[in-house]
Design a protein around this motif. Structure first.
Motif, PDB file in Angstrom:
ATOM      1  N   LYS A 215     -15.859  12.250 -23.469  1.00 33.08           N
ATOM      2  CA  LYS A 215     -16.413  12.220 -22.110  1.00 33.08           C
ATOM      3  C   LYS A 215     -15.338  12.558 -21.089  1.00 33.08           C
ATOM      4  CE  LYS A 215     -20.296   9.058 -22.640  1.00 33.08           C
ATOM      5  NZ  LYS A 215     -20.917   7.800 -22.187  1.00 33.08           N
ATOM      6  N   TRP A 216     -14.139  12.055 -21.326  1.00 32.20           N
ATOM      7  CA  TRP A 216     -13.029  12.344 -20.408  1.00 32.20           C
ATOM      8  C   TRP A 216     -12.696  13.837 -20.438  1.00 32.20           C
ATOM      9  CZ3 TRP A 216      -7.917  14.025 -21.387  1.00 32.20           C
ATOM     10  CH2 TRP A 216      -7.066  13.952 -20.269  1.00 32.20           C
ATOM     11  N   LEU A 217     -12.591  14.415 -21.628  1.00 27.66           N
ATOM     12  CA  LEU A 217     -12.307  15.839 -21.747  1.00 27.66           C
ATOM     13  C   LEU A 217     -13.430  16.695 -21.176  1.00 27.66           C
ATOM     14  CD1 LEU A 217     -10.808  15.814 -25.360  1.00 27.66           C
ATOM     15  CD2 LEU A 217      -9.589  16.616 -23.324  1.00 27.66           C
ATOM     16  N   ASP A 218     -14.658  16.214 -21.307  1.00 30.29           N
ATOM     17  CA  ASP A 218     -15.816  16.980 -20.854  1.00 30.29           C
ATOM     18  C   ASP A 218     -15.862  17.149 -19.345  1.00 30.29           C
ATOM     19  OD1 ASP A 218     -19.262  16.636 -20.388  1.00 30.29           O
ATOM     20  OD2 ASP A 218     -18.392  18.275 -21.535  1.00 30.29           O
ATOM     21  N   TYR A 219     -15.179  16.270 -18.625  1.00 36.27           N
ATOM     22  CA  TYR A 219     -15.179  16.370 -17.168  1.00 36.27           C
ATOM     23  C   TYR A 219     -14.691  17.752 -16.697  1.00 36.27           C
ATOM     24  CZ  TYR A 219     -13.852  15.791 -12.304  1.00 36.27           C
ATOM     25  OH  TYR A 219     -13.729  15.978 -10.953  1.00 36.27           O
ATOM     26  N   ALA A 220     -13.716  18.333 -17.416  1.00 40.04           N
ATOM     27  CA  ALA A 220     -13.143  19.621 -17.012  1.00 40.04           C
ATOM     28  C   ALA A 220     -14.171  20.746 -17.058  1.00 40.04           C
ATOM     29  CB  ALA A 220     -11.957  19.971 -17.902  1.00 40.04           C
ATOM     30  N   TYR A 221     -15.256  20.555 -17.815  1.00 36.64           N
ATOM     31  CA  TYR A 221     -16.273  21.593 -17.956  1.00 36.64           C
ATOM     32  C   TYR A 221     -17.431  21.421 -16.973  1.00 36.64           C
ATOM     33  CZ  TYR A 221     -13.620  22.438 -22.200  1.00 36.64           C
ATOM     34  OH  TYR A 221     -12.603  22.701 -23.080  1.00 36.64           O
ATOM     35  N   SER A 222     -17.359  20.385 -16.157  1.00 39.63           N
ATOM     36  CA  SER A 222     -18.358  20.205 -15.108  1.00 39.63           C
ATOM     37  C   SER A 222     -18.024  21.120 -13.938  1.00 39.63           C
ATOM     38  CB  SER A 222     -18.359  18.749 -14.642  1.00 39.63           C
ATOM     39  OG  SER A 222     -17.149  18.441 -13.949  1.00 39.63           O
ATOM     40  N   ASP A 223     -18.940  21.261 -13.014  1.00 39.24           N
ATOM     41  CA  ASP A 223     -18.676  22.088 -11.831  1.00 39.24           C
ATOM     42  C   ASP A 223     -17.479  21.545 -11.048  1.00 39.24           C
ATOM     43  OD1 ASP A 223     -20.812  23.632 -12.528  1.00 39.24           O
ATOM     44  OD2 ASP A 223     -22.199  22.786 -11.065  1.00 39.24           O
ATOM     45  N   GLU A 224     -17.443  20.221 -10.902  1.00 36.11           N
ATOM     46  CA  GLU A 224     -16.354  19.581 -10.170  1.00 36.11           C
ATOM     47  C   GLU A 224     -15.036  19.735 -10.922  1.00 36.11           C
ATOM     48  OE1 GLU A 224     -15.614  15.063  -9.565  1.00 36.11           O
ATOM     49  OE2 GLU A 224     -17.036  15.661  -8.003  1.00 36.11           O
ATOM     50  N   GLY A 225     -15.093  19.551 -12.234  1.00 32.25           N
ATOM     51  CA  GLY A 225     -13.899  19.677 -13.059  1.00 32.25           C
ATOM     52  C   GLY A 225     -13.359  21.096 -13.083  1.00 32.25           C
ATOM     53  N   LYS A 226     -14.262  22.063 -13.122  1.00 35.12           N
ATOM     54  CA  LYS A 226     -13.834  23.468 -13.102  1.00 35.12           C
ATOM     55  C   LYS A 226     -13.064  23.775 -11.822  1.00 35.12           C
ATOM     56  CE  LYS A 226     -15.661  28.193 -13.488  1.00 35.12           C
ATOM     57  NZ  LYS A 226     -16.864  29.039 -13.624  1.00 35.12           N
TER      58      LYS A 226
ATOM     59  N   GLY B  49      -5.685  25.839 -21.294  1.00 34.83           N
ATOM     60  CA  GLY B  49      -6.024  24.431 -21.377  1.00 34.83           C
ATOM     61  C   GLY B  49      -7.490  24.245 -21.682  1.00 34.83           C
ATOM     62  N   PRO B  50      -7.933  23.007 -21.877  1.00 35.34           N
ATOM     63  CA  PRO B  50      -9.331  22.741 -22.203  1.00 35.34           C
ATOM     64  C   PRO B  50     -10.218  22.743 -20.950  1.00 35.34           C
ATOM     65  CG  PRO B  50      -8.088  20.696 -22.243  1.00 35.34           C
ATOM     66  CD  PRO B  50      -7.102  21.788 -21.943  1.00 35.34           C
ATOM     67  N   PHE B  51     -10.569  23.940 -20.483  1.00 35.87           N
ATOM     68  CA  PHE B  51     -11.444  24.105 -19.322  1.00 35.87           C
ATOM     69  C   PHE B  51     -11.919  25.550 -19.319  1.00 35.87           C
ATOM     70  CE2 PHE B  51      -7.352  25.629 -17.980  1.00 35.87           C
ATOM     71  CZ  PHE B  51      -7.581  26.602 -17.024  1.00 35.87           C
ATOM     72  N   VAL B  52     -12.755  25.916 -18.358  1.00 34.85           N
ATOM     73  CA  VAL B  52     -13.231  27.292 -18.220  1.00 34.85           C
ATOM     74  C   VAL B  52     -12.473  27.953 -17.079  1.00 34.85           C
ATOM     75  CG1 VAL B  52     -15.204  28.795 -17.817  1.00 34.85           C
ATOM     76  CG2 VAL B  52     -15.517  26.641 -19.065  1.00 34.85           C
ATOM     77  N   GLN B  53     -11.746  29.003 -17.391  1.00 31.42           N
ATOM     78  CA  GLN B  53     -10.965  29.721 -16.386  1.00 31.42           C
ATOM     79  C   GLN B  53     -11.907  30.492 -15.450  1.00 31.42           C
ATOM     80  OE1 GLN B  53      -8.432  32.994 -17.780  1.00 31.42           O
ATOM     81  NE2 GLN B  53      -6.673  31.961 -16.860  1.00 31.42           N
ATOM     82  N   ASP B  54     -11.610  30.428 -14.152  1.00 30.87           N
ATOM     83  CA  ASP B  54     -12.458  31.010 -13.109  1.00 30.87           C
ATOM     84  C   ASP B  54     -11.909  32.364 -12.665  1.00 30.87           C
ATOM     85  OD1 ASP B  54     -13.636  31.543 -10.446  1.00 30.87           O
ATOM     86  OD2 ASP B  54     -14.402  29.488 -10.578  1.00 30.87           O
TER      87      ASP B  54
END
Length: 538
Positions: A376-387, A434-439
């Motif tokens: 759940k903590w890691l998943d935050y980075a894939y949210s709109d806010e986390g991105k 890193g563990p996220f989606v690059q913009d």
């Protein structure tokens, strides 16, 4: 215990990151009940602030000004939002692989391990079977709604992040737009071309003539014959396939209409070596190409000596231009098209990568006592806010919204006493991985110079039709494959330098091929062929 409001624990635009208790392998406290994540939140106590250990290489742009990822704005803000205190464990820069191999043999592993898992002996599936990391498919389905939504919406990305057996082994680094897939290639000094009234070289012969002209001219005006026409190392052969790709092969495995081949034993590879050997003998190739590291390369570019080499859009063209803007009059670095042997030939090789490549992902180790909460903590980075946080940082600190567009501040774009790449890395992970989606909007600003924007277009021209997708051998195949390729790669790298420098005559190329065949390369080709066929069936 510090309380964190529920409001701060919400991932904008997707689903709520529900209240959780994160516990590290070394921390006290009991794991949250399995059904806690789905309980109603109104009367529930706020999550407790607990520790999480996180092993990850320290990116060089971060290491230039900070000691840890924990000093970055992105992770300081993430702690405020989630209540999770992360202790980062960084191996010494340059020793990541050796330190990973030492760390992974231990029994008490860090809770999260971020690594290029295709480099694990036996591959990521073997890491799961070795009980080093956990298979994440079910956990992502239940506890990582943001990542699940992204993968479900992009089946080709999902195909890339899993093994042939269907296992998802980590929270992946995803390039969120095709615009982000190319950022590396050959660059040269346009101002030097202009001084000699030369056109941009397009063919191998054009390059020979251009480099020869550079060699004969005192373009830096210091009265010394110290101009270096070209610097190409074996390291440049991996990603960009610079000049080698002109001959239709690469420095590793590739496929020709679905048939896997090994580049360094093909006749076309000998053609490439023959050209490089000639250029080396005539002083067109840097005589120190085999021992020039990144720092020496930087010195040669900023010291007004080097005409052409391989570099990236950001830390290359952008960084060098910034560093010398007040030192070298008329300095202008531009991207060069990937050359062809004959004018009109198809360009087949570039440094284009995949949306997910190299297996770089944050895996949850088997020592982690609460993988669901960690997910759940890691998943935050894939949210709109986390991105937004991982790509742009904190609004008002590293970016501001201008007409709905996240615009980096002057402190990031025009920093003092450091490069833009280093300034950006103090706040976000957008300009490495890193563990996220690059913009895409990060690159539109990072590559703000016209020369940088042009580089992405120019380096994107080749078809890359022979590039292998991110295949993975099975755990059974991997040990055999690794055993073969460890010997082959050592020998191949050694002979690369020897052939070019003339220490080994090119007349011995057939003998070199037989040696590699004797090491079992055809068995490795069969393994890669099977892996390609399985990948195509994923």
């Amino acid at each position: 215990m510090k309380k964190i409001s529920r409001k701060k624990w919400v991932a904008a635009g997707t689903s709520a990151l529900l209240s959780i208790t994160v516990v590290a392998g070394c921390s006290s406290g009991s794991p949250a009940p399995a059904n806690q994540g789905t309980a109603k939140q109104e009367n529930q106590e706020p999550p407790k602030l607990q520790a999480l250990t996180y092993w990850v290489g320290l990116a060089s742009n971060v290491a230039a000004t900070l000691k840890s990822f924990g000093d970055m704005t992105v992770y300081q803000e993430l702690q405020k939002k989630t209540g999770v205190n992360v202790t980062f464990q960084h191996p010494p820069v340059g020793q990541e692989k050796d330190q990973f191999n030492l760390m992974i043999t231990g029994k008490d592993l860090p809770d999260v391990i971020e690594y290029g898992w295709t480099g694990y002996p036996g591959g990521p599936e073997k890491a799961i079977k070795d009980k080093k990391i956990i298979k994440l498919n079910d956990i992502i389905d239940k506890y990582a709604p943001n990542l699940k939504k992204i993968l479900d919406a992009n089946p080709n990305w999902k195909k890339q992040v899993m093994t042939d057996e269907g296992s998802i082994y980590g929270f992946p680094f995803l390039r969120g737009d095709d615009y982000l897939l190319v950022s590396n290639g050959i660059a040269l000094r346009q101002d030097w071309l202009d001084k000699l009234n030369l056109k941009m070289p397009e063919t191998i012969d054009d390059w020979y003539n251009t480099l020869t002209a550079i060699k004969k001219s005192d373009l830096n005006g210091n009265g010394k014959p110290d101009e270096i026409p070209l610097l190409i190392s074996k390291g440049d052969m991996g990603g960009s396939v610079a000049f080698l790709g002109s001959f239709g092969v690469n420095y590793d495995f590739y496929h020709d209409n679905g048939t896997v081949k090994y580049g360094p034993i093909q006749p076309e590879y000998k053609q490439f070596l023959t050209v490089m050997n000639k250029w080396y003998k005539e002083g067109l190739l840097d005589p120190d190409f085999a021992v020039t590291d990144s720092k020496l390369k930087d010195a040669k570019v900023t010291g007004n000596q080097l005409f052409a080499t391989v570099m990236s859009t950001g830390s290359g063209i952008g960084n060098y231009t910034s560093l010398v803007k007040n030192k070298i009059p008329d300095f202008k670095l531009v991207a060069a098209p990937f050359p062809v042997v004959n004018k009109g030939d198809k360009k087949m090789w570039s440094a284009r990568t995949y949306n997910f490549s190299g297996g770089v992902a944050a895996a949850i180790s088997t020592s982690n006592k609460n993988p669901e909460a960690t997910a759940k903590w890691l998943d935050y980075a894939y949210s709109d806010e986390g991105k937004m946080l991982f790509n742009f940082g904190v609004e008002g600190v590293s970016y501001k919204m201008v007409n709905g567009y996240p615009t980096y501040t002057d402190d990031v774009m025009n920093p003092k006493d450091m490069s833009m790449a280093q300034a950006m890395a103090r706040h976000v992970r957008a300009n490495f991985n890193g563990p996220f989606v690059q913009d895409k909007r990060y690159m539109e600003q990072y590559a703000a110079l016209p020369e940088q924007k042009d580089s992405i277009k120019i380096w994107s021209e080749p078809t890359d039709e022979r590039k292998l997708p991110p295949v993975t051998p099975t755990s059974d195949e991997s040990s055999k494959f690794a055993s073969i390729m460890n010997d082959v790669n050592t020998f191949k790298d050694e002979m690369f330098n020897k052939f070019i420098m003339g220490a080994e005559p090119l007349d011995n190329f057939d003998k070199y091929v037989k040696t590699i065949e004797g090491m079992g390369i055809q068995e490795a080709v069969k393994i890669e062929q099977s892996a390609l066929e399985r990948y195509n069936k994923r």
